[in-house]
Design a protein around this motif. Sequence first.
Motif, PDB file in Angstrom:
ATOM      1  N   TRP A   1       9.023  -2.500  -3.917  1.00  0.00           N
ATOM      2  CA  TRP A   1      10.203  -1.632  -3.998  1.00  0.00           C
ATOM      3  C   TRP A   1      10.426  -1.006  -2.621  1.00  0.00           C
ATOM      4  N   LYS A   2      11.701  -0.843  -2.293  1.00  0.00           N
ATOM      5  CA  LYS A   2      12.083  -0.321  -0.977  1.00  0.00           C
ATOM      6  C   LYS A   2      11.330  -1.103   0.102  1.00  0.00           C
ATOM      7  N   ASN A   3      10.561  -0.400   0.944  1.00  0.00           N
ATOM      8  CA  ASN A   3       9.813  -1.081   2.008  1.00  0.00           C
ATOM      9  C   ASN A   3       8.317  -1.135   1.702  1.00  0.00           C
ATOM     10  N   LEU A   4       7.976  -1.033   0.415  1.00  0.00           N
ATOM     11  CA  LEU A   4       6.575  -0.981   0.002  1.00  0.00           C
ATOM     12  C   LEU A   4       6.175  -2.225  -0.777  1.00  0.00           C
ATOM     13  N   LYS A   5       4.923  -2.584  -0.634  1.00  0.00           N
ATOM     14  CA  LYS A   5       4.319  -3.676  -1.397  1.00  0.00           C
ATOM     15  C   LYS A   5       2.930  -3.217  -1.817  1.00  0.00           C
ATOM     16  N   VAL A   6       2.628  -3.366  -3.104  1.00  0.00           N
ATOM     17  CA  VAL A   6       1.323  -2.957  -3.618  1.00  0.00           C
ATOM     18  C   VAL A   6       0.723  -4.098  -4.432  1.00  0.00           C
TER      19      VAL A   6
ATOM     20  N   GLU B   1     -10.676  -1.147  -7.314  1.00  0.00           N
ATOM     21  CA  GLU B   1     -11.165  -0.932  -5.949  1.00  0.00           C
ATOM     22  C   GLU B   1     -10.589  -1.966  -4.981  1.00  0.00           C
ATOM     23  N   ASN B   2     -10.027  -3.049  -5.533  1.00  0.00           N
ATOM     24  CA  ASN B   2      -9.412  -4.087  -4.697  1.00  0.00           C
ATOM     25  C   ASN B   2      -7.917  -3.856  -4.466  1.00  0.00           C
ATOM     26  N   ASN B   3      -7.360  -2.789  -5.026  1.00  0.00           N
ATOM     27  CA  ASN B   3      -5.938  -2.504  -4.839  1.00  0.00           C
ATOM     28  C   ASN B   3      -5.619  -2.313  -3.357  1.00  0.00           C
ATOM     29  N   LYS B   4      -4.437  -2.800  -2.962  1.00  0.00           N
ATOM     30  CA  LYS B   4      -3.995  -2.659  -1.574  1.00  0.00           C
ATOM     31  C   LYS B   4      -2.531  -2.245  -1.553  1.00  0.00           C
ATOM     32  N   ALA B   5      -2.148  -1.522  -0.502  1.00  0.00           N
ATOM     33  CA  ALA B   5      -0.766  -1.059  -0.372  1.00  0.00           C
ATOM     34  C   ALA B   5      -0.297  -1.250   1.061  1.00  0.00           C
ATOM     35  N   TYR B   6       0.988  -1.615   1.195  1.00  0.00           N
ATOM     36  CA  TYR B   6       1.553  -1.891   2.508  1.00  0.00           C
ATOM     37  C   TYR B   6       2.933  -1.251   2.626  1.00  0.00           C
ATOM     38  N   MET B   7       3.266  -0.840   3.832  1.00  0.00           N
ATOM     39  CA  MET B   7       4.620  -0.402   4.162  1.00  0.00           C
ATOM     40  C   MET B   7       5.055  -1.175   5.398  1.00  0.00           C
TER      41      MET B   7
ATOM     42  N   ASN C   1       4.699  -4.177   5.846  1.00  0.00           N
ATOM     43  CA  ASN C   1       3.583  -5.097   6.093  1.00  0.00           C
ATOM     44  C   ASN C   1       2.412  -4.464   6.833  1.00  0.00           C
ATOM     45  N   PHE C   2       2.448  -3.146   7.039  1.00  0.00           N
ATOM     46  CA  PHE C   2       1.309  -2.447   7.622  1.00  0.00           C
ATOM     47  C   PHE C   2       0.489  -1.823   6.488  1.00  0.00           C
ATOM     48  N   LYS C   3      -0.816  -2.050   6.512  1.00  0.00           N
ATOM     49  CA  LYS C   3      -1.673  -1.582   5.434  1.00  0.00           C
ATOM     50  C   LYS C   3      -1.757  -0.057   5.432  1.00  0.00           C
ATOM     51  N   LEU C   4      -1.598   0.521   4.243  1.00  0.00           N
ATOM     52  CA  LEU C   4      -1.722   1.968   4.085  1.00  0.00           C
ATOM     53  C   LEU C   4      -3.167   2.339   3.774  1.00  0.00           C
ATOM     54  N   ILE C   5      -3.543   3.550   4.155  1.00  0.00           N
ATOM     55  CA  ILE C   5      -4.898   4.031   3.900  1.00  0.00           C
ATOM     56  C   ILE C   5      -4.834   5.457   3.362  1.00  0.00           C
ATOM     57  N   ASP C   6      -5.962   5.913   2.874  1.00  0.00           N
ATOM     58  CA  ASP C   6      -6.151   7.297   2.450  1.00  0.00           C
ATOM     59  C   ASP C   6      -5.095   7.727   1.426  1.00  0.00           C
ATOM     60  N   GLN C   7      -4.502   8.908   1.617  1.00  0.00           N
ATOM     61  CA  GLN C   7      -3.603   9.468   0.609  1.00  0.00           C
ATOM     62  C   GLN C   7      -2.331   8.646   0.450  1.00  0.00           C
ATOM     63  N   GLU C   8      -1.819   8.101   1.546  1.00  0.00           N
ATOM     64  CA  GLU C   8      -0.616   7.267   1.447  1.00  0.00           C
ATOM     65  C   GLU C   8      -0.881   6.044   0.582  1.00  0.00           C
ATOM     66  N   LYS C   9      -2.043   5.458   0.736  1.00  0.00           N
ATOM     67  CA  LYS C   9      -2.425   4.317  -0.092  1.00  0.00           C
ATOM     68  C   LYS C   9      -2.538   4.730  -1.556  1.00  0.00           C
ATOM     69  N   ALA C  10      -3.222   5.836  -1.808  1.00  0.00           N
ATOM     70  CA  ALA C  10      -3.412   6.309  -3.182  1.00  0.00           C
ATOM     71  C   ALA C  10      -2.073   6.614  -3.845  1.00  0.00           C
ATOM     72  N   ASP C  11      -1.165   7.243  -3.109  1.00  0.00           N
ATOM     73  CA  ASP C  11       0.148   7.584  -3.667  1.00  0.00           C
ATOM     74  C   ASP C  11       0.946   6.325  -4.004  1.00  0.00           C
ATOM     75  N   ALA C  12       0.905   5.339  -3.117  1.00  0.00           N
ATOM     76  CA  ALA C  12       1.648   4.098  -3.352  1.00  0.00           C
ATOM     77  C   ALA C  12       1.089   3.349  -4.557  1.00  0.00           C
ATOM     78  N   ILE C  13      -0.232   3.317  -4.687  1.00  0.00           N
ATOM     79  CA  ILE C  13      -0.859   2.633  -5.823  1.00  0.00           C
ATOM     80  C   ILE C  13      -0.520   3.343  -7.127  1.00  0.00           C
ATOM     81  N   ALA C  14      -0.562   4.675  -7.107  1.00  0.00           N
ATOM     82  CA  ALA C  14      -0.226   5.437  -8.312  1.00  0.00           C
ATOM     83  C   ALA C  14       1.225   5.196  -8.721  1.00  0.00           C
ATOM     84  N   GLN C  15       2.127   5.149  -7.744  1.00  0.00           N
ATOM     85  CA  GLN C  15       3.538   4.925  -8.051  1.00  0.00           C
ATOM     86  C   GLN C  15       3.764   3.513  -8.577  1.00  0.00           C
TER      87      GLN C  15
END
Length: 237
Positions: free
Chosen positions: A90-95, A103-109, A111-125
């Motif tokens: 969705w939008k510019n995000l890929k999860v 523990e294998n979940n990954k998130a990108y904005m 195409n740049f990998k997200l980490i820490d809270q940004e990653k957690a927020d994207a995965i939750a969404q």
Amino acid sequence: MNIKKTVKIIGGVFIFLTLPTFLLYCFIYFKYDSPVPEGIEGPKADALATKMLEELNYKAYDSTHYIEWSFKSRHHYQWDKKDNKCTVYWKNLKVNLDFEHPENNKAYMHNFKLIDQEKADAIAQATKYFNNDSFWLVAPYKVFDPGTERRLVNLENGDTGLLVTYTSGGTTPGDSYLWQFDANGKPTSFKMWTSILPIQGLEASWTDWKETETKAQLPTFHKLLILGIDIKNLKTK
């Protein structure tokens, strides 16, 4: 312009913009809001649920390993049912969601990998989107999920409905849905009692079915009051 006149103008604009919405909400609330109906659990309720699955060719759905779709042209999914994974866009995000091994979940904005809270927020969404949007796609096939309760309900038109309550799982456990059927036992609509809706008992259609490549039957459109919920780019393997 003095302050008093400015306040009057702002107040007038506010009322002009909000009053019609408020009146519409009141109309819908008093017309549709209703408590969850009472029903009877037991073998007859399970039999009605089984009849619905047979009418929808549950075996074809169960053997479908992959489903791709777009929800309201905003959220896009590539769901690997077999391996219990899903890629959400969705939008510019890929999860990349791995439901069995989060523990294998990954998130990108971009195409740049997200980490820490940004990653957690994207995965939750992404998880929240998936739980909601996939339900509008495959809800009939979830009537025997763990934690579900099924009850027969006598409808006002003399027909029999199936009330399904999800006591656990998903984003909003405790929600209930009252399925209504055609003469063959195929779903035509359900009424909803959910924690995310301010009005309880609203009805949505389940009539626009498509037989997919794997013979699984899935919906392509739902009508909810004056709103339309589109499901497009539907593919199965």
